[in-house]
Structure formats: structure tokens, C-alpha cells
Design an enzyme around this catalytic site. Structure first.
Site, mmCIF file in Angstrom:
data_model
loop_
_atom_site.group_PDB
_atom_site.id
_atom_site.type_symbol
_atom_site.label_atom_id
_atom_site.label_comp_id
_atom_site.label_asym_id
_atom_site.label_seq_id
_atom_site.Cartn_x
_atom_site.Cartn_y
_atom_site.Cartn_z
ATOM 1 N N CYS A 173 1.008 -1.326 -0.031
ATOM 2 C CA CYS A 173 0.143 0.040 -0.172
ATOM 3 C C CYS A 173 0.815 1.267 0.014
ATOM 4 C CB CYS A 173 -0.962 -0.217 1.303
ATOM 5 S SG CYS A 173 -1.694 1.462 1.685
ATOM 6 N N CYS A 220 0.675 3.664 3.039
ATOM 7 C CA CYS A 220 1.431 2.874 4.268
ATOM 8 C C CYS A 220 2.886 2.742 4.047
ATOM 9 C CB CYS A 220 1.052 1.410 4.419
ATOM 10 S SG CYS A 220 -0.929 1.166 4.300
#
Length: 427
Positions: free
Chosen positions: A353, A356
Site C-alpha cells: 500500500c 502505508c
């Protein structure tokens, strides 16, 4: 339930709560919204060095919006010399053009400092695998427009990242299983904590720092959770159930409170680094350069105020207990410590991600910078009051990461108070 004394420290939870939530957090938050600290240059396209990974998160909340390069002033973009790194950061990416290029008439002192930075960049005291900010793939990201929050990135991919960090990088032997590690018979962590108690204070601290970082990230995800997702609006806010699953003493079989104590340990380590690095920022030649002199001066004063406040904290962690034994053994252990941490910073390029990944890279670089400061104390003490600091340097990337990473930990401590109140009201 997390109260009282912290292991390996002279401090307690209540002192940190009061100091952080009412004194430090509001000022730090203010600083991090300023131009100098909100823009971070990052390469999110680096391939994962450890395993073939094509599983990028397709959820739209995983995306990161970089600043289009033509909206970032020439002063920042022209990577021809180091000082341009410090150059004009606009109030918003969108307004950036009008500021124009950075002033080319740099003072002789600054030009000397520029040469020093270049020489220093490849030095061996770094705890992180830093991005090459001159790579064509590196882009500026406005951190305020890309806040860290729950994105839906979870399951096997996310688990693989943390597992790789704990299993291979926390000095832990393979046969000692960490508590609640997925799909294993669990002995309540008995063997693990017996092992942890038996290792030296440095290796124990390493595990606690990683666990604290993990806890901090989980608090952010629980505090900024996607509560409502309709075509008309998205609503983010605290999710108590999510928080309890990660930290409740009963649901985590006693693990939750330990994780939270490790968060406080991480807070103390990063706070200590801020109190130690004050002489570097106090030099008259140091400026938070964005191209707006009055604003830059104001931000520097605000920064120094925060560092003096950090220094005034009554119960600092004593890092002299680290690497204090036999000189040869200590040097070997310190090098192991550095390489293990460097490896963790590389694992961040495997996070599927992108949002992230951005915050993972920033927070590991920030913690790596804090460790670099703590282990450079004798160099910092020798910094001359004027002129360039030859022995100890921080790049703009390290400075932005250091303060934003501490901002995240400080936010976690503040959010814990919110969750305590929410849980109290539910009873």
C-alpha cells in the site's frame, strides 16, 4: 490499564501523558503544518529487495498524491547543488510556481556547508537505507494532503511485512516464537519473554522500539478509521472495536498493554534524541530554508522552543546504558544494531500500500535519525557555534523525517487518552 513505571527506564506513563498531551503535542503539531516540514521527498517506486512482489494494493485509499513537478519551484527541483534541497517550499504545491527559483547568491559559509553535506551523505553512521532523492522516481509529497490512516491494507501481505521485521531483524532466534504470531500454538509468550529478559539491554531495546513503532501505527489506523464510505462523503474517526482487538488485555492475552508500554519507550528514545540535538539547530548559520525569510526565522524559533521543552523533560531515558561494556564488543554490537535497523528500512519498499509505504519509510527514517543522534553525542558536543558542522550533519530529509516521526508517536500518546475516555464512557 497501561499505567506506572516503564522497564529499563526511570520514567512512568503518567509523566509522559501530562508532558506530551498538554505541553508538547500542540506545539509540535503546529510546527509540522509549516512548509518546511510538510513536504517530504520519497521514492515509492523502488522494488522490494527481498521477495518478488507484484501485489500492489488496489484500494483507492492506498494511493499517494505527489506534487506535480511543474508546480514545485525550480529552487527545489534543481538538484544541481545540495542547498537547493533546502529551497523554496511553497505554502501549497498548487501555489508553488509564483515563488520562483531559489536565490543563487549563497553566502560563502553556506557554500562550504554544501560541500560538507555532499561529503557527508555517504557516511557510515546512518541507520537507514535512504532514498536517492536525485532519482527520477523520487517525488515530493505533501504530508498534510496524504495523512496516515486506515486504508484497508491488511491480511497476508501486511502480515508478511511485520513477520519479516520481527523474525529476521529483532536478533531473535528462530525457535523462540513471538506471542500471538499467526497460526502457532501459543504459550502466552512465556518462552519469548524469558528469551527477551535474558538478552542484553540493547537487543531488548531494539525489540521494544520495533514493537512500539508497530503499536503506534496501529493506533493511527484505529484512530483514523474509515467509519462511513458513501458516494457523497467519507467519514474518518476512532474505531473502538478495532483498537480493542489490537490492545485489549483480554483479547490479546496480555499482549496489548505490553505493546503500549513499548510505544512509551519509543517516545522516550525519540524525545531524548530531540533534547540531544539542540546544539545542531541552535547555530546561527542553521535555517529552515523555504525562501520566506521572516517565516523561516519564526519557524526556527518555534523549533528551538520545542527542543528546549524536550530538554526540560524531567525523566529522560539514559542512553549511557547502551553499548557501555567492553569497547570492542560494544562496537560490534552497535554495528549489528545499525545493520539490523538498515534492513528494516529496506523492508519498507516491500509494503504493497503506497500510503502505508510512505509513512513506513518516513517513520523508520525518523527513528533511524534519532538513533544516529543518540550515538553521535560526542560529535554533537564538538559542533562549533558558527560555521559548518563538519563532524555531525543532518540532511533536510533526515530533519523532516525526525520531527514527523516523533509527531506520529506524540499523536499516538495523545490518541490513547481519547480512547481511554471513549472506553470509560462505554462502561
Amino acid at each position: 490499564q497501561v499505567t506506572g513505571h516503564l522497564d529499563d527506564c526511570t520514567c512512568d506513563v503518567e509523566t509522559i501523558d501530562a508532558f506530551n498531551n498538554y505541553k508538547l503535542f500542540p506545539r509540535l503539531n503546529d510546527l509540522l503544518e509549516s512548509d518546511y516540514f510538510r513536504y517530504y521527498k520519497v521514492n515509492l517506486k523502488k522494488p522490494c529487495p527481498f521477495w518478488n512482489d507484484s501485489s500492489h494494493c488496489g484500494i483507492r485509499d492506498c494511493a499517494v498524491k505527489p506534487c506535480p513537478s511543474d508546480e514545485v519551484p525550480d529552487g527545489i527541483r534543481s538538484g544541481s547543488y545540495k542547498y537547493s534541497e533546502e529551497a523554496n517550499l511553497a505554502e501549497e504545491c498548487e501555489e508553488a510556481e509564483r515563488l520562483g527559483a531559489v536565490d543563487g547568491s549563497l553566502s560563502k559559509e553556506t557554500q562550504e556547508a554544501v560541500l560538507q553535506w555532499t561529503r557527508h551523505d555517504d557516511s557510515s553512521d546512518s541507520f537507514c537505507e535512504a532514498d536517492d532523492i536525485h532519482s527520477p522516481d523520487a517525488e515530493y509529497v505533501d504530508l498534510l494532503l496524504n495523512p496516515e490512516r486506515y486504508t484497508g491494507y491488511k491480511g497476508p501481505d501486511a502480515w508478511k511485512i511485520w513477520n519479516s521485521i520481527y523474525e529476521e531483524n529483532c536478533f531473535k532466534p528462530q525457535n523462540v516464537k513471538r506471542p500471538l504470531a499467526s497460526g502457532r500454538g501459543d504459550d502466552g509468550g512465556h518462552a519469548f519473554y524469558k528469551w527477551l529478559k535474558g538478552v542484553c539491554v540493547e537487543k531488548r531495546a531494539f525489540y521494544k522500539l520495533i514493537s512500539g513503532l508497530h503499536a503506534s501505527i496501529n493506533i493511527h489506523l484505529s484512530a483514523r478509521y474509515l467509519l462511513q464510505d458513501t458516494w457523497s462523503e467519507k467519514k474518518w474517526g476512532p474505531n473502538v472495536t478495532e483498537f480493542q482487538q489490537r490492545f485489549d488485555e483480554v483479547l490479546t492475552r496480555g499482549e496489548g498493554p505490553r505493546r503500549l508500554k513499548n510505544l512509551y519507550f519509543l517516545y522516550l528514545i525519540e524525545l531524548r534524541a530531540l533534547s540531544k540535538v539542540l546544539p545542531f539547530f541552535e547555530r546561527p548559520g542553521f535555517q529552515l530554508y523555504t525562501g520566506n525569510p521572516s517565516h523561516d526565522m519564526e519557524m526556527k524559533n518555534q523549533l528551538l522552543e520545542i527542543l528546549h521543552l524536550a530538554k526540560s523533560f524531567p525523566l529522560h531515558f539514559d542512553e549511557n546504558s547502551f553499548f557501555a561494556g567492553n569497547k570492542k564488543e560494544a562496537a560490534k554490537l552497535k554495528e549489528e544494531f545499525r545493520l539490523h535497523f538498515k534492513n528494516i528500512s529496506k523492508i519498507m519498499d516491500c509494503v504493497g500500500c503506497f500510503k502505508c509505504r510512505l509513512w513506513g519509510k518516513l517513520q523508520t527514517q525518523g527513528l533511524g535519525t534519532a538513533l544516529k543522534i543518540l550515538f553521535s553525542e560526542n560529535l554533537i558536543e564538538k559542533i562549533p557555534e558558527s560555521g559548518p558542522s563538519y563532524a555531525f550533519q543532518l540532511t533536510r530529509q533526515e530533519i523532516v523525517a525526525l520531527f514527523n516521526a516523533f509527531g506520529r508517536v506524540s499523536t499516538s500518546v495523545r490518541e490513547l487518552e481519547n480512547f481511554r475516555n471513549l472506553l470509560r464512557n462505554m462502561r
